[in-house]
Design an enzyme around this catalytic site. Structure first.
Site, PDB file in Angstrom:
ATOM      1  N   GLY A 123      -0.765  17.171  16.186  1.00  0.00           N
ATOM      2  CA  GLY A 123      -0.869  18.317  17.094  1.00  0.00           C
ATOM      3  C   GLY A 123      -0.793  19.663  16.389  1.00  0.00           C
ATOM      4  O   GLY A 123      -1.564  20.575  16.705  1.00  0.00           O
ATOM      5  N   ARG A 167     -13.970   9.030   7.474  1.00  0.00           N
ATOM      6  CA  ARG A 167     -13.614   8.086   6.395  1.00  0.00           C
ATOM      7  C   ARG A 167     -14.861   7.433   5.814  1.00  0.00           C
ATOM      8  O   ARG A 167     -14.998   7.311   4.587  1.00  0.00           O
ATOM      9  CB  ARG A 167     -12.709   6.974   6.949  1.00  0.00           C
ATOM     10  CG  ARG A 167     -11.300   7.389   7.148  1.00  0.00           C
ATOM     11  CD  ARG A 167     -10.433   6.202   7.577  1.00  0.00           C
ATOM     12  NE  ARG A 167      -9.067   6.653   7.751  1.00  0.00           N
ATOM     13  CZ  ARG A 167      -8.313   6.419   8.825  1.00  0.00           C
ATOM     14  NH1 ARG A 167      -8.786   5.700   9.831  1.00  0.00           N
ATOM     15  NH2 ARG A 167      -7.089   6.884   8.885  1.00  0.00           N
ATOM     16  N   ASP A 220     -13.001   7.670  11.924  1.00  0.00           N
ATOM     17  CA  ASP A 220     -13.702   6.536  11.313  1.00  0.00           C
ATOM     18  C   ASP A 220     -14.978   7.020  10.606  1.00  0.00           C
ATOM     19  O   ASP A 220     -15.348   6.517   9.545  1.00  0.00           O
ATOM     20  CB  ASP A 220     -14.062   5.498  12.392  1.00  0.00           C
ATOM     21  CG  ASP A 220     -12.820   4.985  13.101  1.00  0.00           C
ATOM     22  OD1 ASP A 220     -11.807   4.768  12.422  1.00  0.00           O
ATOM     23  OD2 ASP A 220     -12.858   4.827  14.329  1.00  0.00           O
ATOM     24  N   ASN A 258      -3.325   6.454  20.398  1.00  0.00           N
ATOM     25  CA  ASN A 258      -3.636   5.019  20.268  1.00  0.00           C
ATOM     26  C   ASN A 258      -2.864   4.164  21.256  1.00  0.00           C
ATOM     27  O   ASN A 258      -1.794   4.569  21.702  1.00  0.00           O
ATOM     28  CB  ASN A 258      -3.279   4.570  18.840  1.00  0.00           C
ATOM     29  CG  ASN A 258      -4.434   4.779  17.892  1.00  0.00           C
ATOM     30  OD1 ASN A 258      -5.575   4.496  18.216  1.00  0.00           O
ATOM     31  ND2 ASN A 258      -4.130   5.279  16.693  1.00  0.00           N
ATOM     32  N   ILE A 286      -6.996  11.059  21.659  1.00  0.00           N
ATOM     33  CA  ILE A 286      -6.692  10.652  20.288  1.00  0.00           C
ATOM     34  C   ILE A 286      -5.611   9.568  20.280  1.00  0.00           C
ATOM     35  O   ILE A 286      -5.613   8.678  19.424  1.00  0.00           O
ATOM     36  CB  ILE A 286      -6.231  11.893  19.474  1.00  0.00           C
ATOM     37  CG1 ILE A 286      -7.405  12.868  19.295  1.00  0.00           C
ATOM     38  CG2 ILE A 286      -5.653  11.484  18.120  1.00  0.00           C
ATOM     39  CD1 ILE A 286      -7.033  14.218  18.690  1.00  0.00           C
ATOM     40  N   HIS A 308     -11.917   1.593  18.151  1.00  0.00           N
ATOM     41  CA  HIS A 308     -11.109   2.211  17.100  1.00  0.00           C
ATOM     42  C   HIS A 308      -9.894   1.345  16.775  1.00  0.00           C
ATOM     43  O   HIS A 308      -8.756   1.699  17.041  1.00  0.00           O
ATOM     44  CB  HIS A 308     -10.681   3.634  17.507  1.00  0.00           C
ATOM     45  CG  HIS A 308      -9.797   4.278  16.487  1.00  0.00           C
ATOM     46  ND1 HIS A 308     -10.248   4.630  15.231  1.00  0.00           N
ATOM     47  CD2 HIS A 308      -8.476   4.592  16.500  1.00  0.00           C
ATOM     48  CE1 HIS A 308      -9.241   5.131  14.530  1.00  0.00           C
ATOM     49  NE2 HIS A 308      -8.152   5.121  15.273  1.00  0.00           N
ATOM     50  N   ASN A 310       2.748   4.313  24.596  1.00  0.00           N
ATOM     51  CA  ASN A 310       1.720   5.349  24.748  1.00  0.00           C
ATOM     52  C   ASN A 310       0.928   5.257  26.053  1.00  0.00           C
ATOM     53  O   ASN A 310       0.433   6.277  26.544  1.00  0.00           O
ATOM     54  CB  ASN A 310       0.769   5.318  23.546  1.00  0.00           C
ATOM     55  CG  ASN A 310       1.454   5.814  22.273  1.00  0.00           C
ATOM     56  OD1 ASN A 310       2.581   6.299  22.332  1.00  0.00           O
ATOM     57  ND2 ASN A 310       0.783   5.693  21.148  1.00  0.00           N
TER      58      ASN A 310
HETATM   59  P1  NAD Z   1       3.849  12.299  16.121  1.00  0.00           P
HETATM   60  O1  NAD Z   1       4.992  11.454  16.516  1.00  0.00           O
HETATM   61  O2  NAD Z   1       3.934  13.071  14.864  1.00  0.00           O
HETATM   62  O3  NAD Z   1       3.505  13.337  17.270  1.00  0.00           O
HETATM   63  C1  NAD Z   1       3.355  12.932  18.602  1.00  0.00           C
HETATM   64  C2  NAD Z   1       3.801  14.059  19.486  1.00  0.00           C
HETATM   65  O4  NAD Z   1       3.654  13.615  20.853  1.00  0.00           O
HETATM   66  C3  NAD Z   1       5.282  14.444  19.301  1.00  0.00           C
HETATM   67  O5  NAD Z   1       5.394  15.838  19.047  1.00  0.00           O
HETATM   68  C4  NAD Z   1       5.927  14.060  20.605  1.00  0.00           C
HETATM   69  O6  NAD Z   1       6.994  14.905  21.000  1.00  0.00           O
HETATM   70  C5  NAD Z   1       4.736  14.174  21.561  1.00  0.00           C
HETATM   71  N1  NAD Z   1       4.946  13.498  22.826  1.00  0.00           N
HETATM   72  C6  NAD Z   1       5.588  12.336  23.083  1.00  0.00           C
HETATM   73  N2  NAD Z   1       5.595  12.103  24.407  1.00  0.00           N
HETATM   74  C7  NAD Z   1       4.909  13.108  24.977  1.00  0.00           C
HETATM   75  C8  NAD Z   1       4.578  13.424  26.321  1.00  0.00           C
HETATM   76  N3  NAD Z   1       4.956  12.649  27.348  1.00  0.00           N
HETATM   77  N4  NAD Z   1       3.864  14.539  26.545  1.00  0.00           N
HETATM   78  C9  NAD Z   1       3.485  15.326  25.524  1.00  0.00           C
HETATM   79  N5  NAD Z   1       3.779  15.087  24.252  1.00  0.00           N
HETATM   80  C10 NAD Z   1       4.492  13.991  23.982  1.00  0.00           C
HETATM   81  O7  NAD Z   1       2.559  11.344  16.092  1.00  0.00           O
HETATM   82  P2  NAD Z   1       1.129  11.652  15.446  1.00  0.00           P
HETATM   83  O8  NAD Z   1       1.117  11.198  14.054  1.00  0.00           O
HETATM   84  O9  NAD Z   1       0.761  13.064  15.750  1.00  0.00           O
HETATM   85  O10 NAD Z   1       0.197  10.621  16.273  1.00  0.00           O
HETATM   86  C11 NAD Z   1      -0.024  10.795  17.644  1.00  0.00           C
HETATM   87  C12 NAD Z   1      -0.907   9.689  18.185  1.00  0.00           C
HETATM   88  O11 NAD Z   1      -2.218   9.766  17.633  1.00  0.00           O
HETATM   89  C13 NAD Z   1      -0.425   8.276  17.868  1.00  0.00           C
HETATM   90  O12 NAD Z   1      -0.573   7.453  19.002  1.00  0.00           O
HETATM   91  C14 NAD Z   1      -1.356   7.815  16.767  1.00  0.00           C
HETATM   92  O13 NAD Z   1      -1.466   6.426  16.706  1.00  0.00           O
HETATM   93  C15 NAD Z   1      -2.642   8.476  17.202  1.00  0.00           C
HETATM   94  N6  NAD Z   1      -3.670   8.602  16.160  1.00  0.00           N
HETATM   95  C16 NAD Z   1      -4.954   8.399  16.535  1.00  0.00           C
HETATM   96  C17 NAD Z   1      -5.973   8.526  15.615  1.00  0.00           C
HETATM   97  C18 NAD Z   1      -7.408   8.310  16.012  1.00  0.00           C
HETATM   98  O14 NAD Z   1      -8.259   8.159  15.129  1.00  0.00           O
HETATM   99  N7  NAD Z   1      -7.750   8.366  17.285  1.00  0.00           N
HETATM  100  C19 NAD Z   1      -5.665   8.877  14.284  1.00  0.00           C
HETATM  101  C20 NAD Z   1      -4.347   9.084  13.933  1.00  0.00           C
HETATM  102  C21 NAD Z   1      -3.333   8.939  14.882  1.00  0.00           C
HETATM  103  C1  LMR Z   2      -6.059   5.899  12.099  1.00  0.00           C
HETATM  104  O1  LMR Z   2      -7.141   5.304  12.132  1.00  0.00           O
HETATM  105  O2  LMR Z   2      -5.650   6.454  11.060  1.00  0.00           O
HETATM  106  C2  LMR Z   2      -5.240   6.003  13.344  1.00  0.00           C
HETATM  107  O3  LMR Z   2      -5.745   5.232  14.372  1.00  0.00           O
HETATM  108  C3  LMR Z   2      -3.784   5.788  13.125  1.00  0.00           C
HETATM  109  C4  LMR Z   2      -3.427   4.373  12.786  1.00  0.00           C
HETATM  110  O4  LMR Z   2      -2.550   3.829  13.452  1.00  0.00           O
HETATM  111  O5  LMR Z   2      -3.986   3.811  11.838  1.00  0.00           O
END
Ligand code: NAD
Ligand code: LMR
Length: 331
Positions: free
Chosen positions: A14, A153, A150, A119, A117, A177, A94
């Protein structure tokens, strides 16, 4: 006014994502929502001398004002993986987080373009879609699973092998994904014909499991954040360019409801089988979101096998997300 809301704005993704969005002169209001720390993140970003006003909103009581009238809502809220976990293991935490944010968006920003975004994306996008259906505001052209990482990468890993600039090399990646549902179409990339089958298989596996590489290296401290912020900003800014600036010809692979363009989807369905409702496909973006689903194109025998291996996992993920809403408590 172009209001973009980031939900989960204080997190690992974020914060850098919000920083990248703050650089856009097309966004006039950047609204940062999280359950912690957004006032500080907002104060910090608000000193940057670009056009958007930045506001911070913390906790459920401030969700309505955070999200109200947003043109675009980007959701990186929720927990990330630790080593040994699958993305599906994140569902139990989630799914509820994404559902609650989707309810707020359906009520207070029903026309927003939703970029998911969190997961497991294969399931969280069907969750958002079902919530919007329950509020009678569903438009499949406006809900996107962000699979751009993806593609980012794939561009990096493939250019390491065939040369050329990674920033201009485009590798189509379709499917879903997670692991085997990630389907890179290397046969469509000029230059890959000089790679051996062994190299193709190795780099395909690296693209499919690139997320694990980062999870392992971070050793318990989370998953990809900076590369995801880069990819998420690329996707969200493409939406801004298409819907706000009216830019044409923008194509990204993204995980959508294939009903978003039934005509375009018909060719895709003949390739993937009729019963997958969501799939990452090449999409041309337009003022209403999905303008066209473009053909996936020719795939070779190796890729056909990858498609077959992806189907049952993807189907299960989709059903798990949809039924979480349709068979869950009344919203
Ligand atoms: P993180 O823990 O660093 O940050 C997540 C944030 O969400 C935190 O600040 C937390 O306080 C907040 N949060 C939790 N509950 C909430 C709610 N109810 N409302 C609003 N905010 C809330 O995690 P991150 O590394 O930023 O990852 C976040 C998500 O993104 C994970 O589910 C991760 O798997 C996913 N992700 C997806 C991809 C993709 O390619 N789509 C890539 C990387 C990570
Ligand atoms: C990624 O592809 O990096 C994200 O979906 C985070 C993960 O859990 O691997």
């Amino acid at each position: 006014m172009v209001k973009v809301t980031v939900c989960g704005a204080a997190g690992g993704i974020g914060q850098p994502l919000s920083l990248l969005l703050k650089q856009s002169e097309l966004i006039t209001h950047l609204s940062l929502y999280d359950i912690v720390n957004t006032p500080g993140v907002a104060a910090d970003l608000s000193h940057i001398n670009t056009q958007s006003k930045v506001t911070g909103h913390v906790g459920a009581a401030q969700l309505e004002e955070a999200i109200k009238d947003s043109a675009i809502v980007v959701i990186p809220a929720g927990v990330p993986r630790k080593p040994g976990m699958t993305r599906d293991d994140l569902f139990k935490i989630n799914a509820g987080i994404v559902r609650d944010l989707a309810v707020a968006a359906a009520k207070f920003a029903p026309k927003a373009f939703m970029c998911i975004i969190s997961n497991p994306v294969n399931s969280t996008v069907p969750i958002v879609a079902e919530v919007f259906k329950q509020f009678n505001v569903y438009d499949p052209r406006r809900i996107f699973g962000v699979t751009t990482l993806d593609i980012v990468r794939a561009s990096t890993f493939v250019s390491e092998l065939i040369g050329g600039s990674p920033s201009t090399l485009r590798v189509p990646v379709v499917g879903g994904h997670s692991g085997v549902t990630i389907l890179p179409l290397l046969s469509q990339v000029k230059g890959t014909e000089k790679l051996s089958q062994e190299q193709i298989e190795k780099v395909t596996n690296r693209i499919q499991f690139g997320g694990d590489e980062v999870v392992k290296a971070k050793d318990g401290a989370g998953s990809a954040t900076l590369s995801m912020a880069f990819a998420g900003a690329r996707f969200a800014l493409n939406i801004v360019e298409a819907v706000v600036a009216g830019k044409t010809g923008i194509v990204e692979c993204t995980y959508v409801d294939l009903e978003a363009d039934a005509q375009g989807a018909s060719g895709v369905k003949s390739l993937i089988g009729g019963d997958l409702e969501f799939f990452s496909v090449p999409v041309e973006l337009g003022p209403e979101g999905v303008k066209k689903i473009l053909p996936i194109g020719e795939i070779n025998d190796f890729e056909q096998k990858l498609f077959s291996a992806a189907t049952s996992e993807l189907k299960g993920n989709i059903v798990k997300g949809s039924t979480f809403i349709t068979e869950g408590a009344k919203l």
